[in-house]
Each structure stands twice: as structure tokens, then as C-alpha cells.
Design a protein around this motif. Sequence first.
Motif, PDB file in Angstrom:
ATOM      1  N   LEU A 182       0.829  -1.206   0.000  1.00 17.60           N
ATOM      2  CA  LEU A 182       0.000   0.000   0.000  1.00 17.60           C
ATOM      3  C   LEU A 182       0.865   1.259   0.000  1.00 17.60           C
ATOM      4  CD1 LEU A 182      -2.810  -0.999   2.524  1.00 17.60           C
ATOM      5  CD2 LEU A 182      -3.082  -0.606   0.071  1.00 17.60           C
ATOM      6  N   VAL A 183       1.902   1.263   0.823  1.00 16.10           N
ATOM      7  CA  VAL A 183       2.809   2.412   0.886  1.00 16.10           C
ATOM      8  C   VAL A 183       3.503   2.598  -0.464  1.00 16.10           C
ATOM      9  CG1 VAL A 183       4.942   3.294   1.927  1.00 16.10           C
ATOM     10  CG2 VAL A 183       3.159   2.322   3.374  1.00 16.10           C
ATOM     11  N   TYR A 184       3.971   1.515  -1.038  1.00 14.76           N
ATOM     12  CA  TYR A 184       4.633   1.582  -2.342  1.00 14.76           C
ATOM     13  C   TYR A 184       3.700   2.208  -3.387  1.00 14.76           C
ATOM     14  CZ  TYR A 184       6.724   0.105  -6.745  1.00 14.76           C
ATOM     15  OH  TYR A 184       7.255   0.093  -8.001  1.00 14.76           O
ATOM     16  N   PHE A 185       2.452   1.775  -3.390  1.00 18.57           N
ATOM     17  CA  PHE A 185       1.486   2.301  -4.357  1.00 18.57           C
ATOM     18  C   PHE A 185       1.302   3.804  -4.185  1.00 18.57           C
ATOM     19  CE2 PHE A 185      -2.927   3.330  -5.542  1.00 18.57           C
ATOM     20  CZ  PHE A 185      -2.833   3.065  -6.902  1.00 18.57           C
ATOM     21  N   PHE A 186       1.103   4.250  -2.951  1.00 17.06           N
ATOM     22  CA  PHE A 186       0.865   5.670  -2.707  1.00 17.06           C
ATOM     23  C   PHE A 186       2.106   6.516  -2.982  1.00 17.06           C
ATOM     24  CE2 PHE A 186      -3.090   4.500  -0.774  1.00 17.06           C
ATOM     25  CZ  PHE A 186      -3.881   5.622  -0.956  1.00 17.06           C
ATOM     26  N   GLU A 187       3.292   5.975  -2.712  1.00 15.78           N
ATOM     27  CA  GLU A 187       4.511   6.758  -2.925  1.00 15.78           C
ATOM     28  C   GLU A 187       5.004   6.707  -4.374  1.00 15.78           C
ATOM     29  OE1 GLU A 187       6.346   6.520   1.603  1.00 15.78           O
ATOM     30  OE2 GLU A 187       7.337   5.398   0.015  1.00 15.78           O
TER      31      GLU A 187
ATOM     32  N   HIS B 264       3.013   5.838  -7.186  1.00 11.44           N
ATOM     33  CA  HIS B 264       1.982   6.244  -8.141  1.00 11.44           C
ATOM     34  C   HIS B 264       1.025   7.249  -7.503  1.00 11.44           C
ATOM     35  CE1 HIS B 264       3.385   2.981 -10.682  1.00 11.44           C
ATOM     36  NE2 HIS B 264       3.280   2.165  -9.641  1.00 11.44           N
ATOM     37  N   PRO B 265       1.531   8.408  -7.084  1.00 13.16           N
ATOM     38  CA  PRO B 265       0.665   9.359  -6.384  1.00 13.16           C
ATOM     39  C   PRO B 265      -0.481   9.888  -7.253  1.00 13.16           C
ATOM     40  CG  PRO B 265       2.771  10.377  -6.897  1.00 13.16           C
ATOM     41  CD  PRO B 265       2.893   8.926  -7.241  1.00 13.16           C
ATOM     42  N   GLY B 266      -0.272   9.979  -8.556  1.00  8.89           N
ATOM     43  CA  GLY B 266      -1.342  10.452  -9.435  1.00  8.89           C
ATOM     44  C   GLY B 266      -2.519   9.492  -9.462  1.00  8.89           C
ATOM     45  N   ILE B 267      -2.228   8.210  -9.629  1.00  7.73           N
ATOM     46  CA  ILE B 267      -3.287   7.197  -9.653  1.00  7.73           C
ATOM     47  C   ILE B 267      -3.935   7.097  -8.283  1.00  7.73           C
ATOM     48  CG2 ILE B 267      -3.782   4.748  -9.975  1.00  7.73           C
ATOM     49  CD1 ILE B 267      -1.401   4.693 -11.940  1.00  7.73           C
ATOM     50  N   ALA B 268      -3.112   7.090  -7.240  1.00  8.61           N
ATOM     51  CA  ALA B 268      -3.656   7.005  -5.879  1.00  8.61           C
ATOM     52  C   ALA B 268      -4.553   8.201  -5.588  1.00  8.61           C
ATOM     53  CB  ALA B 268      -2.524   6.924  -4.862  1.00  8.61           C
ATOM     54  N   GLY B 269      -4.112   9.395  -5.979  1.00  8.32           N
ATOM     55  CA  GLY B 269      -4.924  10.592  -5.759  1.00  8.32           C
ATOM     56  C   GLY B 269      -6.250  10.529  -6.492  1.00  8.32           C
ATOM     57  N   ARG B 270      -6.219  10.018  -7.716  1.00 11.39           N
ATOM     58  CA  ARG B 270      -7.463   9.889  -8.484  1.00 11.39           C
ATOM     59  C   ARG B 270      -8.418   8.906  -7.802  1.00 11.39           C
ATOM     60  NH1 ARG B 270      -5.523   9.236 -13.647  1.00 11.39           N
ATOM     61  NH2 ARG B 270      -5.532   6.983 -13.479  1.00 11.39           N
ATOM     62  N   ILE B 271      -7.886   7.798  -7.302  1.00 11.82           N
ATOM     63  CA  ILE B 271      -8.723   6.828  -6.586  1.00 11.82           C
ATOM     64  C   ILE B 271      -9.321   7.472  -5.346  1.00 11.82           C
ATOM     65  CG2 ILE B 271      -8.649   4.704  -5.216  1.00 11.82           C
ATOM     66  CD1 ILE B 271      -6.628   3.621  -7.260  1.00 11.82           C
ATOM     67  N   VAL B 272      -8.505   8.213  -4.604  1.00  6.26           N
ATOM     68  CA  VAL B 272      -8.965   8.868  -3.382  1.00  6.26           C
ATOM     69  C   VAL B 272     -10.086   9.863  -3.696  1.00  6.26           C
ATOM     70  CG1 VAL B 272      -8.252  10.498  -1.587  1.00  6.26           C
ATOM     71  CG2 VAL B 272      -6.825   8.530  -2.115  1.00  6.26           C
ATOM     72  N   ARG B 273      -9.883  10.662  -4.732  1.00  3.90           N
ATOM     73  CA  ARG B 273     -10.914  11.650  -5.097  1.00  3.90           C
ATOM     74  C   ARG B 273     -12.200  10.980  -5.560  1.00  3.90           C
ATOM     75  NH1 ARG B 273      -6.269  13.892  -7.038  1.00  3.90           N
ATOM     76  NH2 ARG B 273      -6.633  13.222  -9.186  1.00  3.90           N
ATOM     77  N   ARG B 274     -12.091   9.914  -6.330  1.00  5.43           N
ATOM     78  CA  ARG B 274     -13.291   9.208  -6.797  1.00  5.43           C
ATOM     79  C   ARG B 274     -14.020   8.554  -5.626  1.00  5.43           C
ATOM     80  NH1 ARG B 274     -13.375   6.857 -12.269  1.00  5.43           N
ATOM     81  NH2 ARG B 274     -15.525   6.586 -11.644  1.00  5.43           N
ATOM     82  N   GLN B 275     -13.256   8.011  -4.679  1.00  3.39           N
ATOM     83  CA  GLN B 275     -13.887   7.418  -3.499  1.00  3.39           C
ATOM     84  C   GLN B 275     -14.625   8.475  -2.694  1.00  3.39           C
ATOM     85  OE1 GLN B 275     -10.696   5.061  -1.547  1.00  3.39           O
ATOM     86  NE2 GLN B 275     -12.305   3.540  -1.476  1.00  3.39           N
ATOM     87  N   ALA B 276     -14.010   9.632  -2.514  1.00  3.18           N
ATOM     88  CA  ALA B 276     -14.655  10.710  -1.756  1.00  3.18           C
ATOM     89  C   ALA B 276     -15.939  11.146  -2.444  1.00  3.18           C
ATOM     90  CB  ALA B 276     -13.697  11.890  -1.599  1.00  3.18           C
ATOM     91  N   ALA B 277     -15.916  11.252  -3.760  1.00  2.00           N
ATOM     92  CA  ALA B 277     -17.120  11.638  -4.496  1.00  2.00           C
ATOM     93  C   ALA B 277     -18.214  10.584  -4.357  1.00  2.00           C
ATOM     94  CB  ALA B 277     -16.782  11.865  -5.968  1.00  2.00           C
TER      95      ALA B 277
END
Length: 163
Positions: free
Chosen positions: A108-113, A115-128
Motif C-alpha cells: 500500500l505504501v509503495y502504491f501511494f509513494e 503512483h501518487p497520481g493514480i492514488a490521488g485519483r482513486i482517493v478523489r473518486r472514493q470521496a465523491a
Amino acid sequence: MIEDSRIVECAASLLARFSARLLAPARPPNAIERSTLRELSESQGVAMKPGYSEDSCNSLLNRLWRGYFGPNVAPQRFSKKWQQLGFQHGSDPASDVRGGGRLSLECLVYFFETHPGIAGRIVRRQAARRQHRGPFGSYPFACAGIAVCRKLCELFLLVDGRT
């Protein structure tokens, strides 16, 4: 009937490679691969228990927190905010990590560090989705990541799938 011979050649080539892989005996891992598999198995075997305070696991949780919430939000080990990331038990994320071990947290840490663009997009879509459908309107990202890591460990025979 297929008129383009390139399509037929491509399909035949793929079928030949696939059948060769099926019929070929399995190759045992070389020394480097065995070493890597051993390290992965050991990392997967480090269970995190609720209240667990091993420095390396706390460091990984802090890095995951910063990857999700950003560098300006101070990490909190015991917080309901972990549920936003997809942990089911808001009081302590270690209670969800225990099935996948430290390896799932490292993934999980590897993914967030990495691929921050993909992780950020997932986070924003989840929040929406959460805002539109309510608190249970989205999948728990962290739990899904832990489950995928665990399944990969089972496929590579690092753990027994029945445990």
C-alpha cells in the motif's frame, strides 16, 4: 472467413506460445528468486496485532497516512480517519493489516509513494462516491489492497490459502 493473414498468424503464434507454456515443465526458481520469495514470505509473516508498536510497522503506517492525507496532516495511529483510506476498524488500522502482514502494508505504501497520481485519483473518486452514496457507497481501498496482496502470496505459494 478471416481474410487478413496477419490476424491468423498472430492468433496461431499466441496459441503456440500458450500451449508451449502449458506443456513445458515448471522451472524451479533460481537462487535470486528463492531469496526474494523467502524475503516476501518473511515480510508477509510479520503480523500486525491491534496495539502493535513495532517501529518499522509504525513507520509504514505513518508513510501511508502521509501518502493519503498529505504531508501537512500529522499522522495519528488511533484515529477514525483511517476509515477514509478504507480500513474497516477506525480505532487501529493494525486490526485490518494482520491478515496480510507487513508485506500488504509495504505494498500500500509503495502504491501511494510510487503512483501518487493514480492514488490521488482513486482517493478523489472514493470521496465523491462516498458523498453521493453515503459512508458505505464505496469499496474499502485499504482492505481491498490487503486482500489482493494476500491472494498474490497464495498464488506464489508464500502462504497456505487455507489459513
